[in-house]
Design an enzyme around this catalytic site. Structure first.
Site, short mmCIF file in Angstrom:
data_model
loop_
_atom_site.label_atom_id
_atom_site.label_comp_id
_atom_site.label_asym_id
_atom_site.label_seq_id
_atom_site.Cartn_x
_atom_site.Cartn_y
_atom_site.Cartn_z
N SER A 1 1.06 -1.39 -0.01
CA SER A 1 0.03 0.21 -0.16
C SER A 1 1.02 1.39 -0.02
O SER A 1 1.86 1.06 0.76
CB SER A 1 -0.81 -0.04 1.16
N TYR B 1 -0.82 -0.47 10.40
CA TYR B 1 -1.00 -0.69 9.22
C TYR B 1 0.24 -0.24 8.11
O TYR B 1 0.77 -1.14 7.36
CB TYR B 1 -2.27 -0.29 8.59
N1 LIG Z 1 -8.69 -0.93 -0.75
C1 LIG Z 1 -7.82 -0.19 -0.44
O1 LIG Z 1 -7.82 0.77 -0.62
C2 LIG Z 1 -6.03 -0.76 -0.47
C3 LIG Z 1 -5.29 0.05 -0.58
C4 LIG Z 1 -3.82 -0.32 -0.40
C5 LIG Z 1 -3.57 -1.68 -0.22
N2 LIG Z 1 -4.69 -2.54 -0.15
C6 LIG Z 1 -4.15 -3.70 0.21
O2 LIG Z 1 -4.81 -4.61 -0.64
C7 LIG Z 1 -4.89 -5.94 -0.16
C8 LIG Z 1 -6.27 -6.37 -0.45
O3 LIG Z 1 -7.22 -5.61 0.32
P1 LIG Z 1 -8.81 -5.31 -0.13
O4 LIG Z 1 -8.89 -3.70 -0.17
O5 LIG Z 1 -9.35 -6.11 -1.32
O6 LIG Z 1 -9.48 -5.73 1.26
P2 LIG Z 1 -10.79 -6.63 1.33
O7 LIG Z 1 -11.80 -6.34 0.48
O8 LIG Z 1 -11.23 -6.66 2.73
O9 LIG Z 1 -10.41 -8.11 1.11
C9 LIG Z 1 -9.18 -8.73 1.96
C10 LIG Z 1 -9.04 -10.17 1.53
O10 LIG Z 1 -8.07 -10.66 2.52
C11 LIG Z 1 -8.69 -11.66 2.86
N3 LIG Z 1 -7.88 -12.19 4.14
C12 LIG Z 1 -7.73 -11.24 5.38
N4 LIG Z 1 -7.30 -11.91 6.55
C13 LIG Z 1 -6.82 -13.18 5.94
C14 LIG Z 1 -6.36 -14.34 6.65
N5 LIG Z 1 -5.74 -14.26 7.83
N6 LIG Z 1 -6.17 -15.62 5.95
C15 LIG Z 1 -6.82 -15.31 4.44
N7 LIG Z 1 -7.34 -14.49 3.83
C16 LIG Z 1 -7.39 -13.30 4.59
C17 LIG Z 1 -10.07 -11.69 3.06
O11 LIG Z 1 -10.65 -12.79 3.01
P3 LIG Z 1 -11.41 -13.58 4.15
O12 LIG Z 1 -12.12 -12.66 4.96
O13 LIG Z 1 -12.34 -14.65 3.63
O14 LIG Z 1 -10.62 -14.29 5.01
C18 LIG Z 1 -10.25 -10.81 1.62
O15 LIG Z 1 -10.51 -12.00 0.56
C19 LIG Z 1 -4.59 -5.96 1.24
O16 LIG Z 1 -3.27 -6.44 1.47
C20 LIG Z 1 -4.64 -4.36 1.40
O17 LIG Z 1 -3.96 -3.86 2.36
C21 LIG Z 1 -5.93 -2.13 -0.24
#
Ligand SMILES: NC(=O)c1ccc[n+]([C@@H]2O[C@H](COP(=O)([O-])OP(=O)(O)OC[C@H]3O[C@@H](n4cnc5c(N)ncnc54)[C@H](OP(=O)(O)O)[C@@H]3O)[C@@H](O)[C@H]2O)c1
Length: 250
Positions: free
Chosen positions: A141, A155
């Protein structure tokens, strides 16, 4: 960018960016192993993958659980035969501050998933990636390069550490023919951003402080990841590839 006959693991594939990554790889002909804890959401993503390509291997697992991490790699090798690409995407955000005494709890929860699990899964996957001269893409991120929200300190620290782990892994594994890169998104329209936004009473797509004044779709991040995982990026390793609509410039 064909990934025909390539085997790809995507962690955190039950929602958001991970789901888009899984569907994109499936569309390009890959055999994908999708990992997450929520079975119903995994099934839904499996259907989306099957609609555009091969039905994925569904692995219900918690990346932070050591036995589950081993099962992710073992099941993939046993059922799909090899591993070409590992996408460490699973991540969580928790809030906490130094002064209200909540930062340590947030730090422990975040680091277990955003960093320790990546280190563990990378270690388990590496011997298989060496065999295929494969590669790893970590999802970080821009928070790893900036501190803008005091309650999200832990984070940001986890993502800064992930960027550095990427560099160290690229250094070690490059000699064995394995590339390791990171993609660093700015705000992306997902459940994570929605929970984050509601906490700070910010509407998605509004009050977003970046140069382009927009929030990315998950598919945009998936596109960058597929590029880095492809042979087109054969000279790229140890990079932190930013796709943030100019967030870091503000
Ligand atoms: N959205 C943003 O604005 C943003 C910006 C920068 C970076 N990111 C990064 O992008 C990545 C994906 O984020 P997202 O925005 O798509 O979030 P999200 O919609 O909350 O999805 C998160 C995913 O991670 C999985 N997960 C979380 N903890 C887990 C665990 N212990 N074991 C296995 N799976 C796990 C969740 O699945 P389950 O709940 O089914 O386990 C879900 O599939 C993350 O690393 C986040 O830090 C996001």
């Amino acid at each position: 960018m064909s990934f025909k006959n390539k085997v790809v693991i995507v962690t955190g594939a039950s929602a958001g960016i991970g789901a888009a990554i899984a569907v994109s790889f499936a569309r390009e002909g890959a055999h994908v192993a999708i990992v997450g804890r929520n079975e119903a959401k995994l099934k839904d993503v499996a259907k989306q993958c099957a609609a555009v390509g091969a039905a994925p291997l569904v692995i219900k697992a918690d990346v932070a659980n050591d036995a589950d991490a081993k099962r992710i790699i073992n099941d993939t090798i046993q059922k799909l035969g090899k591993l070409d690409v590992l996408v460490n995407n699973a991540g969580v955000i928790e809030f906490g501050t130094i002064m209200d005494g909540t930062i340590l709890e947030a730090y422990d929860k975040i680091m277990a998933i955003n960093l320790r699990a990546v280190v563990h899964v990378t270690m388990l996957a590496a011997p298989h990636l060496v065999k295929t001269k494969g590669n790893i893409v970590n999802v970080s991120s821009v928070a790893g390069q900036m501190q803008s929200i005091p309650t999200a300190n832990a984070y940001s620290v986890s993502k800064a550490a992930l960027d550095h782990f990427t560099r160290g892994s690229a250094l070690e594994l490059g000699a064995l023919g394995v590339r390791v890169n990171t993609v660093s998104p700015g705000p992306v329209e997902t459940d994570m951003l929605a929970s984050f936004a509601s906490k700070f009473e910010v509407q998605q797509g509004q009050n977003i402080q970046n140069v382009l004044g927009r929030v990315s779709k998950s598919e945009e991040i998936a596109d960058v990841i597929l590029f880095l995982a492809s042979d087109k990026a054969k000279g790229i390793t140890g990079s932190v590839y930013v796709s943030d609509n100019g967030t870091l410039l503000k």
